[in-house]
Design an enzyme around this catalytic site. Sequence first.
Site, PDB file in Angstrom:
ATOM      1  N   CYS A 114       0.787  -1.156   0.017  1.00  8.96           N
ATOM      2  CA  CYS A 114      -0.077  -0.130   0.093  1.00  8.96           C
ATOM      3  C   CYS A 114       0.773   1.200   0.063  1.00  8.96           C
ATOM      4  O   CYS A 114       0.495   2.624  -0.270  1.00  8.96           O
ATOM      5  CB  CYS A 114      -1.086  -0.146   1.220  1.00  8.96           C
ATOM      6  SG  CYS A 114      -2.029  -1.363   1.118  1.00  8.96           S
ATOM      7  N   HIS A 246      -2.632   7.605   2.768  1.00  9.80           N
ATOM      8  CA  HIS A 246      -2.925   6.478   2.128  1.00  9.80           C
ATOM      9  C   HIS A 246      -4.396   6.038   2.922  1.00  9.80           C
ATOM     10  O   HIS A 246      -4.756   6.353   3.893  1.00  9.80           O
ATOM     11  CB  HIS A 246      -2.097   5.028   2.539  1.00  9.80           C
ATOM     12  CG  HIS A 246      -2.686   3.716   2.500  1.00  9.80           C
ATOM     13  ND1 HIS A 246      -3.354   3.380   1.304  1.00  9.80           N
ATOM     14  CD2 HIS A 246      -2.614   2.624   3.246  1.00  9.80           C
ATOM     15  CE1 HIS A 246      -3.827   2.247   1.304  1.00  9.80           C
ATOM     16  NE2 HIS A 246      -3.241   1.645   2.566  1.00  9.80           N
ATOM     17  N   ASN A 276      -9.931   0.738   0.474  1.00  5.42           N
ATOM     18  CA  ASN A 276      -8.506   0.798   0.482  1.00  5.42           C
ATOM     19  C   ASN A 276      -8.073   0.043  -0.824  1.00  5.42           C
ATOM     20  O   ASN A 276      -8.316  -0.974  -1.070  1.00  5.42           O
ATOM     21  CB  ASN A 276      -7.994  -0.071   1.585  1.00  5.42           C
ATOM     22  CG  ASN A 276      -6.366  -0.204   1.550  1.00  5.42           C
ATOM     23  OD1 ASN A 276      -5.670   0.164   0.536  1.00  5.42           O
ATOM     24  ND2 ASN A 276      -5.873  -0.675   2.780  1.00  5.42           N
TER      25      ASN A 276
HETATM   26  N1  COA Z   1     -18.453  -6.849  10.180  1.00  2.04           N
HETATM   27  C1  COA Z   1     -18.748  -7.191  11.379  1.00  2.04           C
HETATM   28  N2  COA Z   1     -17.847  -7.405  12.348  1.00  2.04           N
HETATM   29  C2  COA Z   1     -16.438  -7.589  12.178  1.00  2.04           C
HETATM   30  C3  COA Z   1     -16.198  -7.273  10.564  1.00  2.04           C
HETATM   31  C4  COA Z   1     -17.101  -7.007   9.660  1.00  2.04           C
HETATM   32  N3  COA Z   1     -16.658  -6.603   8.425  1.00  2.04           N
HETATM   33  N4  COA Z   1     -14.830  -7.279  10.803  1.00  2.04           N
HETATM   34  C5  COA Z   1     -14.370  -7.852  11.989  1.00  2.04           C
HETATM   35  N5  COA Z   1     -15.439  -7.812  12.758  1.00  2.04           N
HETATM   36  C6  COA Z   1     -15.477  -8.137  14.155  1.00  2.04           C
HETATM   37  C7  COA Z   1     -14.423  -8.865  14.614  1.00  2.04           C
HETATM   38  O1  COA Z   1     -14.557 -10.298  14.279  1.00  2.04           O
HETATM   39  C8  COA Z   1     -14.361  -8.866  16.114  1.00  2.04           C
HETATM   40  O2  COA Z   1     -15.221  -9.549  16.561  1.00  2.04           O
HETATM   41  P1  COA Z   1     -15.145 -10.254  18.072  1.00  2.04           P
HETATM   42  O3  COA Z   1     -14.684  -9.197  19.092  1.00  2.04           O
HETATM   43  O4  COA Z   1     -16.040 -11.069  18.417  1.00  2.04           O
HETATM   44  O5  COA Z   1     -13.661 -11.329  17.824  1.00  2.04           O
HETATM   45  C9  COA Z   1     -15.041  -7.242  16.190  1.00  2.04           C
HETATM   46  O6  COA Z   1     -15.683  -6.886  14.703  1.00  2.04           O
HETATM   47  C10 COA Z   1     -14.008  -6.289  16.504  1.00  2.04           C
HETATM   48  O7  COA Z   1     -12.817  -6.319  15.943  1.00  2.04           O
HETATM   49  P2  COA Z   1     -11.721  -5.451  15.956  1.00  2.04           P
HETATM   50  O8  COA Z   1     -10.459  -5.725  15.271  1.00  2.04           O
HETATM   51  O9  COA Z   1     -11.494  -5.190  17.624  1.00  2.04           O
HETATM   52  O10 COA Z   1     -12.139  -4.107  15.358  1.00  2.04           O
HETATM   53  P3  COA Z   1     -11.442  -2.807  15.003  1.00  2.04           P
HETATM   54  O11 COA Z   1     -12.134  -1.466  15.689  1.00  2.04           O
HETATM   55  O12 COA Z   1      -9.936  -2.899  15.114  1.00  2.04           O
HETATM   56  O13 COA Z   1     -11.497  -2.404  13.470  1.00  2.04           O
HETATM   57  C11 COA Z   1     -10.342  -2.846  11.486  1.00  2.04           C
HETATM   58  C12 COA Z   1     -11.179  -3.572  12.560  1.00  2.04           C
HETATM   59  C13 COA Z   1      -9.857  -4.127  10.334  1.00  2.04           C
HETATM   60  C14 COA Z   1     -11.359  -2.179  10.730  1.00  2.04           C
HETATM   61  C15 COA Z   1      -9.157  -2.094  12.058  1.00  2.04           C
HETATM   62  O14 COA Z   1      -8.387  -3.044  13.164  1.00  2.04           O
HETATM   63  C16 COA Z   1      -8.305  -1.733  11.069  1.00  2.04           C
HETATM   64  O15 COA Z   1      -8.682  -0.868  10.109  1.00  2.04           O
HETATM   65  N6  COA Z   1      -7.134  -2.141  10.899  1.00  2.04           N
HETATM   66  C17 COA Z   1      -6.092  -1.718   9.713  1.00  2.04           C
HETATM   67  C18 COA Z   1      -6.419  -2.394   8.636  1.00  2.04           C
HETATM   68  C19 COA Z   1      -5.575  -1.749   7.477  1.00  2.04           C
HETATM   69  O16 COA Z   1      -5.322  -0.686   7.390  1.00  2.04           O
HETATM   70  N7  COA Z   1      -5.234  -2.618   6.373  1.00  2.04           N
HETATM   71  C20 COA Z   1      -4.423  -2.331   5.234  1.00  2.04           C
HETATM   72  C21 COA Z   1      -2.968  -1.825   5.504  1.00  2.04           C
HETATM   73  S1  COA Z   1      -2.466  -1.228   4.061  1.00  2.04           S
END
Ligand code: COA
Length: 326
Positions: A114, A246, A276
């Site tokens: 990315c 990004h 993304n």
């Molecule tokens: N819909 C509903 N629930 C979802 C879900 C979705 N699409 N994706 C994950 N969950 C759930 C998880 O399973 C978790 O459930 P659990 O507590 O029962 O295990 C819950 O939501 C919370 O997950 P969590 O990881 O704490 O949420 P978060 O607030 O950290 O958000 C992301 C998750 C992925 C959005 C966030 O961590 C993020 O944006 N990370 C960076 C990702 C990124 O930038 N990637 C690209 C890099 S270039």
Amino acid sequence: MSKIDILGFGLQKANKKISNFDLEKKVDTSDEWIVQRTGIQTRYISEDKNTSELGYLAAKQAIADAALQPHDIDAIIVATMTGDYITPSTACMIQKKLGINDKQIFAFDLNAACSGFMYALFVASELVDKFDHILVIGSEIISKIIDFNDRNTCVLFGDGAGAVVISKGKHEVYSYVNSEGNDDVLISHGLGLTTDYEHVNDQSHYLYMAGNDVFRFAIKVMQQAIEKVLEESGYTMDDIDMIIPHQANYRIISHVAKKMKTDMSKFFVDVNEFGNTSAASVAIAYSDAYQKGVITKDSRVIFVGFGAGLTYGALLVDGGKENVVE
Ligand code: COA
């Protein structure tokens, strides 16, 4: 210190717009969850074009916006991790589509996940003494490596391409690029080195992501990288017209803005529409900001990104306050 001009911009959306409501029908998720946690409302998926075709269409626009012809291009750098082929490169495929085959051309792909477009722009800015017009493209069909049964990743990503043409010019470039050599929190195995008939149904090419780790990493390094280029240039946030980050997650961007005590209006955001798009993300955002009249070719901007690798960094392209669109 290299000095460049940004001559032209281009942006190509993939054909199929997918809403959060569409994804609700595929995986256990909700529009509310996705919007609250990421700010993403839609993303585009390419069903009818490969990576080089998206990149080519963005490149054609950038060349036209620069008032140039394809034949004026001397180098092509494509940031991607989802090219048409392992080889030849997507850059060579775009060269073919542009019909530039009777002159010296330097063409290659660059994979920094990315951070790809930011890395590519950095490389291009170092090459402007050797090549007159450099096409820098971010093109990605990341849906090739997304498991649409995995709600942890499929809601986040989208396809698309952005492009710019640059040349030697009057705007100084300040850069900070880095990598951590990490394959723990973000990885797509892709093709292995050996064929293993025991694992023919292996799905390890799908992107694996430890979301929370990436989230924390992103906030830390985006701030760090922005501070590095500000320090090198002697500018403060007040001097910057626009930050083009990004586009991974609205919450990541707003955390960085808060930590840096900067108003969100200084950060360009279009993750709500595109999701993304990996290496294409900053390229699309830059062109989108230009096409929406938020910046000009002479604005003082900072690009900042992070991605698998773990790669990250920032680029400050100097401008002139007098040229900013109010
Ligand atoms: N819909 C509903 N629930 C979802 C879900 C979705 N699409 N994706 C994950 N969950 C759930 C998880 O399973 C978790 O459930 P659990 O507590 O029962 O295990 C819950 O939501 C919370 O997950 P969590 O990881 O704490 O949420 P978060 O607030 O950290 O958000 C992301 C998750 C992925 C959005 C966030 O961590 C993020 O944006 N990370 C960076 C990702 C990124 O930038 N990637 C690209 C890099 S270039």
